[in-house]
Design a protein around this motif. Structure first.
Motif, mmCIF file in Angstrom:
data_model
loop_
_atom_site.group_PDB
_atom_site.id
_atom_site.type_symbol
_atom_site.label_atom_id
_atom_site.label_comp_id
_atom_site.label_asym_id
_atom_site.label_seq_id
_atom_site.Cartn_x
_atom_site.Cartn_y
_atom_site.Cartn_z
ATOM 1 N N ALA A 25 -40.273 13.399 -2.333
ATOM 2 C CA ALA A 25 -39.194 13.034 -1.936
ATOM 3 C C ALA A 25 -39.187 12.391 -0.451
ATOM 4 O O ALA A 25 -40.014 13.055 0.303
ATOM 5 N N GLU A 26 -38.349 11.556 -0.145
ATOM 6 C CA GLU A 26 -38.167 11.121 1.342
ATOM 7 C C GLU A 26 -37.812 12.246 2.269
ATOM 8 O O GLU A 26 -37.225 13.129 1.792
ATOM 9 N N PRO A 27 -38.125 12.242 3.531
ATOM 10 C CA PRO A 27 -37.691 13.143 4.625
ATOM 11 C C PRO A 27 -35.983 13.373 4.384
ATOM 12 O O PRO A 27 -35.365 12.454 4.466
ATOM 13 N N GLY A 28 -35.780 14.808 4.243
ATOM 14 C CA GLY A 28 -34.206 14.988 3.964
ATOM 15 C C GLY A 28 -33.850 14.872 2.681
ATOM 16 O O GLY A 28 -32.482 15.336 2.589
ATOM 17 N N GLN A 29 -34.557 14.391 1.782
ATOM 18 C CA GLN A 29 -33.995 14.532 0.443
ATOM 19 C C GLN A 29 -34.808 15.542 -0.390
ATOM 20 O O GLN A 29 -35.610 15.882 0.128
ATOM 21 N N TYR A 30 -34.204 15.576 -1.632
ATOM 22 C CA TYR A 30 -35.000 16.808 -2.481
ATOM 23 C C TYR A 30 -35.611 16.075 -3.841
ATOM 24 O O TYR A 30 -35.013 15.222 -4.334
ATOM 25 N N GLY A 31 -36.666 16.342 -4.042
ATOM 26 C CA GLY A 31 -37.571 15.844 -5.306
ATOM 27 C C GLY A 31 -37.541 16.768 -6.461
ATOM 28 O O GLY A 31 -36.349 17.507 -6.446
ATOM 29 N N THR A 43 -45.910 9.932 5.331
ATOM 30 C CA THR A 43 -46.704 8.443 5.919
ATOM 31 C C THR A 43 -47.267 7.875 4.511
ATOM 32 O O THR A 43 -47.020 6.447 4.695
ATOM 33 N N GLU A 44 -47.785 8.538 3.732
ATOM 34 C CA GLU A 44 -48.365 7.598 2.558
ATOM 35 C C GLU A 44 -47.294 7.719 1.329
ATOM 36 O O GLU A 44 -47.305 6.897 0.491
ATOM 37 N N GLN A 45 -46.008 8.287 1.516
ATOM 38 C CA GLN A 45 -44.895 8.348 0.778
ATOM 39 C C GLN A 45 -45.350 8.524 -0.751
ATOM 40 O O GLN A 45 -44.940 8.036 -1.677
ATOM 41 N N LYS A 46 -46.129 9.911 -0.611
ATOM 42 C CA LYS A 46 -46.410 10.261 -2.181
ATOM 43 C C LYS A 46 -46.828 11.693 -2.040
ATOM 44 O O LYS A 46 -47.026 12.380 -0.956
ATOM 45 N N ALA A 47 -46.865 12.151 -3.243
ATOM 46 C CA ALA A 47 -47.530 13.680 -3.288
ATOM 47 C C ALA A 47 -48.698 13.597 -4.001
ATOM 48 O O ALA A 47 -49.177 12.503 -4.288
ATOM 49 N N PHE A 48 -49.628 14.577 -4.044
ATOM 50 C CA PHE A 48 -50.993 14.446 -4.444
ATOM 51 C C PHE A 48 -51.264 15.426 -5.806
ATOM 52 O O PHE A 48 -50.357 16.467 -5.844
ATOM 53 N N ASN A 49 -52.155 14.982 -6.645
ATOM 54 C CA ASN A 49 -52.488 15.978 -7.702
ATOM 55 C C ASN A 49 -54.110 16.123 -7.525
ATOM 56 O O ASN A 49 -54.529 16.265 -8.766
ATOM 57 N N ASP A 50 -54.456 16.020 -6.406
ATOM 58 C CA ASP A 50 -56.137 16.179 -6.317
ATOM 59 C C ASP A 50 -56.518 17.822 -6.106
ATOM 60 O O ASP A 50 -55.719 18.457 -5.832
ATOM 61 N N VAL A 51 -57.987 18.026 -6.443
ATOM 62 C CA VAL A 51 -58.232 19.237 -6.308
ATOM 63 C C VAL A 51 -59.584 19.247 -5.358
ATOM 64 O O VAL A 51 -60.228 18.720 -5.728
ATOM 65 N N TRP A 52 -59.460 20.138 -4.281
ATOM 66 C CA TRP A 52 -60.693 20.152 -3.427
ATOM 67 C C TRP A 52 -61.203 21.682 -3.585
ATOM 68 O O TRP A 52 -60.294 22.514 -3.401
ATOM 69 N N VAL A 53 -62.595 21.775 -3.234
ATOM 70 C CA VAL A 53 -63.154 23.179 -2.737
ATOM 71 C C VAL A 53 -64.046 22.953 -1.531
ATOM 72 O O VAL A 53 -64.260 22.026 -1.307
ATOM 73 N N PHE A 54 -63.895 24.154 -0.999
ATOM 74 C CA PHE A 54 -64.612 24.288 0.197
ATOM 75 C C PHE A 54 -66.185 24.798 0.045
ATOM 76 O O PHE A 54 -66.119 25.852 -0.359
ATOM 77 N N ALA A 55 -67.086 23.744 -0.076
ATOM 78 C CA ALA A 55 -68.391 24.180 -0.135
ATOM 79 C C ALA A 55 -68.804 24.973 1.046
ATOM 80 O O ALA A 55 -69.804 24.459 1.950
#
Length: 794
Positions: free
Chosen positions: A540-546, A466-478
């Motif tokens: 990568a778009e759906p069906g494509q390879y990153g 949906t956002e057409q992106k990958a993420f590099n964020d880091v989360w922890v469950f407090a």
């Protein structure tokens, strides 16, 4: 420069190359004026810069300094030539530079099986223009002073205007094309060649990477060689001919002259093809061998010339680069060895790239089923834990054991390309409940990475269509106030608690931009008091390879990340899976696919130094869905076609054999990573006392049904399989349903069932069991599959 009374015309057009002259030369400067001059011979003192990249579009702009470059003539004849467009005036106002190639002495190394003397003789008999100083490649140069550009240079470049005045005569600027090798540079002024010359060096090729890094022994593959200074398809002037050798050239094209009766010297044309860029394949030197300079290495594994190579410009490793696509050689395995390594050298005009095993070598590896049986003797016993444990039906999620429970995070459904759901099981792995409630802190995503480090649950990366992106964020469950106190920083949103209200767990984003690139499908391992991140693929778009990453990162606190290596041993591989496994020592183990369905195994004890298990084979013709370590074994959950008519049940290309038409779910296991064994599936004994294997219950019951993008985890010494997509036949009321045309058509669905396995045992076939006759249940003979083919009771 002075006037003389005698006139002399050399009869040579401007731009041809003349041998160096050691004395003043007479030349008709302007025949239409009836005036002749004697020019002092030009002298070259320096060239700056003296080297250049050897890639298309990177023309070397050099400044040649010296004396007597002929600009005084412009002062004298400016009144007559200022508005003239005559050729004789332009001879005064323009200059040429000739580059003579000095790389020819290295060309013999480009010929397979030929000695230096053989090639030298061929070169001499052919009178090669490129190696002989009377012929050369000519370029046009202009005056070097920018402050006089308008009046001295610009007008001369205009074909409809005359040249200007007062141009200096001690420097010129030249744009030298991509030629390669080492060049001798000499200046020609109005047909007179300068005394002396200077050297110009084009950088030698450098190889950054070769993909695929491994090939199945005995086969050939297209190789992609990425690097720089590979050269270009060159147009060469040879003996009055201009010849072009391009990427699709079968016979070199003679561009000019176009006169009839032109005889081609095919030997010479072949030599020119050799002189351009190419690849040389050389068997690697045995360990302990003395180093041999690359210029002396033989191309004993083959070579490919420029006319059979696809060359292109690319952007790789953060810079402009080049890429060659070349057909690799066929190298068979050596008896008793599973790996044969080959070095690649890129060559351009006799200059070779250096060999660095991590960048410019590739290997031929034997498949696991080549020399030994791959069917194992052990079997898993799965049972259905729940048909609907309570969590949503999700695929491409993260499944992790944390805090005495199983956690399912993110993923996809049939209707949603990503999810932000979080589900948590009871102690037993059953009885699931949602923990997202009203508080969704990280955005919807699939193929997230999750692991537990120092009793804290981390979530990292993932991707969103949906956002057409990958993420590099880091989360922890407090999960507790103590975790909250450690990770919370000013500016981080947190629950608003009223006085006396109990602590409410929530997600804390400790960084929205980690130093590692945005990715999904990354692997997280906890080892040596550090959390490690490796692998993963960019968006990568759906069906494509990153593009799969090659780096390895670690952290000891979740905030600060250290780059351990930018190019891991898994460089050039994809679908990376990793576990912590003990084989004598606890270490990090991973499998990765070199090409489609060609998996290597590698490991590291300290996380920094990686290696392949000694004499390890390749697992071929499978797609790995997940990997776990349990009870001293590593397990790979795969999808593939298997030859069920063969007792070894080899994984083979789908449709290649009559009994290998349908994709199946299978499990492979290994203790040492050197070889992989295929686990046996559940079976029943038929009327002939032969075992009749059945599909795993979580796979489906009909041929062609299989599960993928599912999740496997070890929790409380039990193996769990949760969710995933199912490729299956539709059913109505428990019966198979057909489409409108009466045909069976497979559909995709997402499963929400849960399967469990508590045992991984030697499979045993019981024979002559007479317990039904009142005899002891121990009164039977037995035979394990490990003792030989399971064809019934002896």
């Amino acid at each position: 420069m002075k006037e003389v009374g005698k006139t002399k015309w050399k009869g040579q057009p401007f731009g041809n190359c003349f041998p160096p002259s050691s004395e003043d030369d007479e030349f008709v400067v302007a025949k239409d004026f009836g005036i002749s001059f004697t020019y002092d011979v030009p002298v070259i003192t320096s060239i700056t810069p003296s080297r250049s990249l050897n890639i298309p579009g990177k023309t070397a702009r050099v400044t040649i300094s010296g004396q007597n470059f002929g600009f005084t003539a412009r002062e004298i004849f400016s009144p007559q030539c200022e508005d003239s467009t005559s050729r004789s005036c332009r001879q005064i106002f323009m200059n040429g530079v000739v580059l003579f190639n000095h790389s020819c002495s290295s060309i013999e190394l480009l010929s397979t099986g030929a000695t230096g003397a053989d090639v030298a003789l061929d070169v001499g008999l052919s009178e090669l223009a490129w190696c002989n100083s009377p012929q050369g490649y000519t370029v046009v140069c202009t005056a070097a002073f920018s402050e006089l550009y308008t009046e001295c240079v610009e007008r001369c470049l205009d074909p409809f205007a005359g040249c200007g005045r007062r141009c200096p005569e001690d420097r010129v600027i030249c744009d030298i094309p991509v030629l390669g090798g080492t060049q001798e540079v000499s200046l020609v002024v109005a047909g007179v060649t300068a005394k002396g010359s200077v050297s110009f060096q084009y950088d030698a090729p450098i190889i950054y990477s070769v993909t695929p890094p491994e090939v199945l022994a005995g086969t050939s593959s297209l190789l992609t060689v990425t690097g720089i200074n590979f050269g270009d398809y060159l147009a060469v002037r040879y003996a009055g001919r201009e010849i072009f050798v391009g990427p699709d050239t079968v016979v070199p094209t003679v561009l000019k002259p176009y006169g009839e009766g032109l005889t081609r010297n095919l030997t010479t044309l072949q030599w020119w093809d050799d002189a351009q860029f190419q690849t040389c394949f050389s068997n690697s030197l045995p360990e302990g061998s003395p180093d041999i300079p690359v210029q002396q290495r033989f191309c004993n594994a083959g070579r490919v010339l420029s006319s059979s190579i696809g060359l292109s410009d690319v952007f790789a490793f953060g810079e402009e680069a080049q890429r060659m696509v070349v057909q690799g050689p066929v190298v068979k395995s050596v008896e008793g060895q599973t790996l044969t390594q080959v070095d690649i050298m890129a060559q351009s005009m006799g200059l070779r790239s250096e060999i660095t095993p991590e960048n410019s070598s590739f290997s031929f590896r034997v498949a696991c089923n080549t020399n030994e049986r791959t069917i194992g003797s052990r079997i898993h016993q799965f049972y259905l834990g729940s048909t609907g444990p309570g969590q949503s039906a999700l695929a491409s999620s993260a499944l992790v054991s944390h805090g005495e429970r199983l956690w399912l995070l993110g993923g996809q459904t049939i209707t949603q390309t990503e999810s932000s759901e979080v589900w948590r099981s009871m102690f037993t792995g059953l009885g699931w409940s949602s923990v997202t409630a009203d508080r969704t802190w990280w955005s919807a995503r699939h193929n997230v990475t999750a692991c537990t480090f120092r009793d804290v649950l981390y979530l990292m990366g993932g991707a969103s269509h949906t956002e057409q992106k990958a993420f590099n964020d880091v989360w922890v469950f407090a999960e507790t106030a103590e975790v909250d106190a450690y990770f919370w920083r000013p500016g981080i949103p947190s629950p608003n608690l009223v006085a006396g209200q109990a602590y409410s767990p929530y997600w804390i984003r400790i960084t929205d931009n980690a130093p590692w690139s945005a990715r999904s499908r990354a692997q997280c391992l906890v080892h040596n008091d550090s959390m490690w991140l490796l692998g993963g693929v960019g968006y990568a778009e759906p069906g494509q390879y990153g593009e799969w990453t090659t780096d390895l990162w670690r952290t000891r606190n979740g905030f600060t990340w250290e780059l351990v290596t930018a190019k891991g041993l898994w460089q050039g591989r994809n679908n990376i899976r990793a576990v912590i496994h003990t084989d004598g020592q606890v270490g990090m183990w991973l499998v990765a696919s070199v090409q489609e369905q060609f998996y290597n195994t590698m490991f590291s004890i300290d996380g920094v130094n990686w290696q392949f298990p000694e004499n390890a084979c390749a697992l071929t013709n499978v797609d790995v869905q997940d990997m776990v370590a349990w009870r001293g074994y590593m397990f790979l959950f795969t999808t593939a076609c298997h030859d069920l008519d063969d007792d070894n049940q080899d994984a083979v290309p789908c449709g290649s054999r009559p009994s290998a038409q349908s994709t199946q779910n299978r499990i492979w296991y290994s203790q040492n990573g050197r070889s992989w064994l295929l686990a046996r599936r559940p079976y029943m004994v038929d009327t002939f006392l032969r075992p009749d294997t059945q599909p795993y219950g979580w796979q489906g019951t009909e041929p062609g049904e299989f599960r993928y993008a599912f999740h496997v985890a070890i929790h409380k010494d039990t193996m769990y399989i949760v969710g995933g997509f199912m490729h299956r036949l539709p059913r109505v009321g428990g019966q198979l349903a057909t489409d409108a045309d009466g045909n069976f058509a497979y559909i995709e669905s997402v499963k929400e069932d849960l399967w469990m396995c508590k045992s991984f045992l030697e499979s045993t076939l019981l024979c002559n069991d007479k317990s039904d006759q009142g005899l002891s249940g121990e009164d039977y003979s037995k035979r394990t599959f490990a003792e030989g083919p399971a064809v019934g009771c002896a």
